[in-house]
Design a protein around this motif. Structure first.
Motif, PDB file in Angstrom:
ATOM      1  N   UNK A   1      -2.927   2.239   4.179  1.00 52.68           N
ATOM      2  CA  UNK A   1      -3.993   2.494   5.140  1.00 52.68           C
ATOM      3  C   UNK A   1      -5.242   1.664   4.820  1.00 52.68           C
ATOM      4  N   UNK A   2      -5.321   1.129   3.623  1.00 56.23           N
ATOM      5  CA  UNK A   2      -6.469   0.314   3.236  1.00 56.23           C
ATOM      6  C   UNK A   2      -6.273  -1.170   3.536  1.00 56.23           C
ATOM      7  N   UNK A   3      -5.163  -1.509   4.233  1.00 52.67           N
ATOM      8  CA  UNK A   3      -4.932  -2.889   4.637  1.00 52.67           C
ATOM      9  C   UNK A   3      -4.426  -3.785   3.538  1.00 52.67           C
ATOM     10  N   UNK A   4      -3.922  -3.199   2.464  1.00 48.30           N
ATOM     11  CA  UNK A   4      -3.391  -3.973   1.340  1.00 48.30           C
ATOM     12  C   UNK A   4      -1.890  -3.749   1.225  1.00 48.30           C
ATOM     13  N   UNK A   5      -1.136  -4.761   0.760  1.00 46.88           N
ATOM     14  CA  UNK A   5       0.309  -4.580   0.581  1.00 46.88           C
ATOM     15  C   UNK A   5       0.602  -3.545  -0.490  1.00 46.88           C
ATOM     16  N   UNK A   6       1.582  -2.689  -0.243  1.00 43.75           N
ATOM     17  CA  UNK A   6       2.008  -1.717  -1.252  1.00 43.75           C
ATOM     18  C   UNK A   6       2.960  -2.404  -2.231  1.00 43.75           C
TER      19      UNK A   6
ATOM     20  N   UNK B   1       7.303   5.549   0.299  1.00 42.31           N
ATOM     21  CA  UNK B   1       6.096   4.792   0.641  1.00 42.31           C
ATOM     22  C   UNK B   1       4.999   5.700   1.187  1.00 42.31           C
ATOM     23  N   UNK B   2       5.323   6.953   1.442  1.00 43.36           N
ATOM     24  CA  UNK B   2       4.331   7.858   2.018  1.00 43.36           C
ATOM     25  C   UNK B   2       3.922   7.409   3.408  1.00 43.36           C
ATOM     26  N   UNK B   3       2.639   7.139   3.600  1.00 44.96           N
ATOM     27  CA  UNK B   3       2.153   6.614   4.873  1.00 44.96           C
ATOM     28  C   UNK B   3       2.132   5.093   4.814  1.00 44.96           C
ATOM     29  N   UNK B   4       3.252   4.492   5.179  1.00 46.35           N
ATOM     30  CA  UNK B   4       3.381   3.037   5.145  1.00 46.35           C
ATOM     31  C   UNK B   4       3.201   2.420   6.520  1.00 46.35           C
ATOM     32  N   UNK B   5       2.898   1.112   6.511  1.00 45.86           N
ATOM     33  CA  UNK B   5       2.645   0.391   7.760  1.00 45.86           C
ATOM     34  C   UNK B   5       3.317  -0.978   7.739  1.00 45.86           C
TER      35      UNK B   5
ATOM     36  N   UNK C   1      -6.096   9.672   8.632  1.00 46.13           N
ATOM     37  CA  UNK C   1      -4.641   9.532   8.637  1.00 46.13           C
ATOM     38  C   UNK C   1      -3.983  10.749   8.009  1.00 46.13           C
ATOM     39  N   UNK C   2      -4.543  11.260   6.921  1.00 46.45           N
ATOM     40  CA  UNK C   2      -3.978  12.434   6.253  1.00 46.45           C
ATOM     41  C   UNK C   2      -3.994  13.654   7.168  1.00 46.45           C
ATOM     42  N   UNK C   3      -5.085  13.818   7.920  1.00 43.73           N
ATOM     43  CA  UNK C   3      -5.171  14.936   8.874  1.00 43.73           C
ATOM     44  C   UNK C   3      -4.089  14.806   9.932  1.00 43.73           C
ATOM     45  N   UNK C   4      -3.980  13.612  10.510  1.00 41.66           N
ATOM     46  CA  UNK C   4      -2.990  13.392  11.572  1.00 41.66           C
ATOM     47  C   UNK C   4      -1.563  13.551  11.035  1.00 41.66           C
ATOM     48  N   UNK C   5      -1.283  12.942   9.886  1.00 41.53           N
ATOM     49  CA  UNK C   5       0.079  12.966   9.337  1.00 41.53           C
ATOM     50  C   UNK C   5       0.522  14.375   8.966  1.00 41.53           C
TER      51      UNK C   5
END
Length: 531
Positions: A279-284, A343-347, A434-438
């Protein structure tokens, strides 16, 4: 075999009233449109499928004819052993239902015997046009709200009896199906049996033809050469589908895919490993290798949003992964436990993927993404705290207790992740939102509920089957110490339900690794209700 090519002409009076209908048949009435003697008689085959070839005895020949092939039409419509053919070469014939066009002119194919009507919609007393017969047509006309094709001067047939036009199948949005045998039942989208039984010959209205989540399961595919089974959705029912193996449709419907109607899929299109972003725009730390199969490189997504990318100092569009896990194999052979990565919340980046299924629109703007990249305050986190507080009552609910273990695990994982976001002093506003929505989404995925039955002491087979599934979901509880297998069994005419659990010290169902076995009777009322 000698084929009688004698053509019997109808009377001149009838010819004058019925022309022009280009249907040439053997040993039956012939009606033709006046045409130039120099016109070349041809047949164009199906534009999509290959066409079988037959000899003069109706025996199948080896080679096939390619789609959309133009052939000489060397005979009228012939009947060989009850089937209709055209001769297209020396001792070479094709079935009439493989014809897309006659003489490269507009041609329709009938799938039902058809009466002929005039321009007032009144039936004309001439020969019925037979099914699987190619017929020239000259446009369409709506008469009293009904669509017709013009097949001659003041001569029309109903569009409802037309299977194909110039080789293109005429699909309908709704039709009815006829039950093939007594005792046919409908199913839920997940493959559970419904109670209603249908009789042979019964006609049922349907409004969709599609692959459901149950289509590819062994319960159905095993009876269809291991191919997925499409279903017809019964019109007016919320969750009742008929297997196409059990019915005959009145008209063809274009097959759809339930998943593509309800979900969104992103296929990675870049010639490299597929990065998963945060969510911070960085690769996991997780990537899907380029060597992975196409199945692993296609992921379900459920949200499109702008995320601020600090390295580029701009907001970009990303798709949120529906699953908390991705598969990361280096090819087609692998152990599940080695390649399933959390990955949890992955994008994934929108620019890296191709989308199929339901279209998603961005839920925020680029400006909002930049603003939300700031560190969250205590006030920003208050909404997340309220969502976390709901977990106590949620875990006591039937929705949580009776759902699949995968859904419970997903909620619990999200709850843990939300707690970490809440406790971290570095969490951004975007991470909190994101945590609230997820967490809310995972709560909605808790779909457990008791089975509604007529009489809990006298269950039907269909009711017992649904209760079995709910009871299995409820008792399918992860135990880290052992590998386990559970068995459920109904007895005493569905009045008694027993659970047997076998625990193994290794992931092998071998008696020498059996640690213990427990058996207990379950209370059916915990999984079913009459209300």
């Amino acid at each position: 075999m000698k084929i009688n090519k004698k053509i019997i002409l109808i009377s001149a009076a009838t010819l004058m009233t019925l022309s022009p209908v280009a249907v040439i048949s053997n040993n039956q009435s012939l009606t033709v449109q006046a045409a130039k003697k120099t016109s070349k008689k041809t047949i164009t085959t199906d534009p999509v499928d290959y066409t079988d070839r037959y000899d003069g005895h109706g025996k199948l020949l080896n080679s096939l004819i390619k789609p959309n092939t133009t052939l000489p039409r060397l005979s009228g419509l012939l009947t060989i052993k009850g089937k209709k053919y055209y001769r297209v070469g020396k001792n070479v014939y094709i079935r009439s239902n493989a014809v897309a066009k006659l003489d490269n002119k507009n041609t329709l194919m009938l799938d039902y015997n058809s009466y002929v009507y005039n321009n007032k919609g009144k039936r004309v007393r001439v020969s019925t046009l037979k099914k699987n017969t190619p017929v020239r047509f000259y446009g369409t006309k709506t008469i009293k709200g009904v669509k017709y094709y013009r097949v001659g001067t003041n001569r029309y047939i109903k569009a409802a009896n037309v299977r194909a036009v110039n080789g293109k199948i005429q699909y309908v949005d709704e039709t009815y199906v006829t039950i093939k045998r007594d005792g046919v039942v409908s199913y839920t989208k997940d493959g559970q049996t419904n109670d209603t039984k249908y009789k042979k010959g019964q006609k049922i209205e349907v409004d969709q033809y599609l692959y459901t989540p149950a289509s590819g399961t062994d319960d159905f595919a095993a009876f269809n050469d291991d191919s997925a089974v499409p279903f017809y959705r019964i019109k007016g029912k919320t969750d009742a589908y008929l297997s196409y193996l059990d019915v005959t449709p009145r008209k063809p419907m274009k097959v759809a895919d339930y998943n593509l109607q309800h979900y969104t899929y992103a296929e990675y299109t870049q010639p490299a490993d597929m990065p998963i972003y945060t969510i911070n725009g960085t690769p996991s730390a997780v990537v899907v290798p380029h060597a992975a199969t196409n199945i692993e490189r296609q992921v379900e997504v459920d949200r499109l949003m702008y995320i601020w990318v600090p390295s580029d100092q701009k907001a970009e569009l990303f798709y949120h992964l529906s699953s908390q896990y991705v598969m990361t194999p280096e090819g087609e052979s692998y152990r599940l436990g080695d390649v399933k990565k959390y990955v949890g919340n992955g994008f994934v980046k929108q620019s890296d993927v191709k989308i199929t299924g339901v279209k998603l629109d961005p839920v925020n703007t680029a400006q909002e993404a930049e603003q939300d990249s700031k560190v969250a305050t205590a006030n920003d986190k208050s909404v997340l705290q309220a969502e976390i507080d709901k977990s106590t009552s949620i875990k006591k609910s039937d929705a949580y207790r009776l759902t699949k273990r995968a859904n419970r695990d997903a909620y619990n994982n999200e709850l843990k992740s939300a707690q970490e976001v809440l406790n971290s002093k570095d969490s951004t506003i975007a991470a909190v939102k994101l945590a609230v929505w997820s967490l809310g989404q995972r709560a909605k995925g808790l779909d457990g509920k008791k089975v509604l039955v007529k009489d809990i002491k006298h269950l039907t087979k269909a009711e017992a089957s649904k209760i079995y599934s709910v009871a299995y979901n409820t008792n399918d509880i992860h135990t880290p110490q052992y590998n386990y297998v559970i068995f459920l069994n109904f007895s005493d005419h569905y009045r008694k339900l027993t659970l047997t659990t076998k625990h193994y010290s290794k992931p092998i169902q071998d008696p020498k690794y059996l640690v213990g076995t427990t058996t207990k009777e379950l209370n059916i009322a915990d999984y079913a209700t009459e209300k």
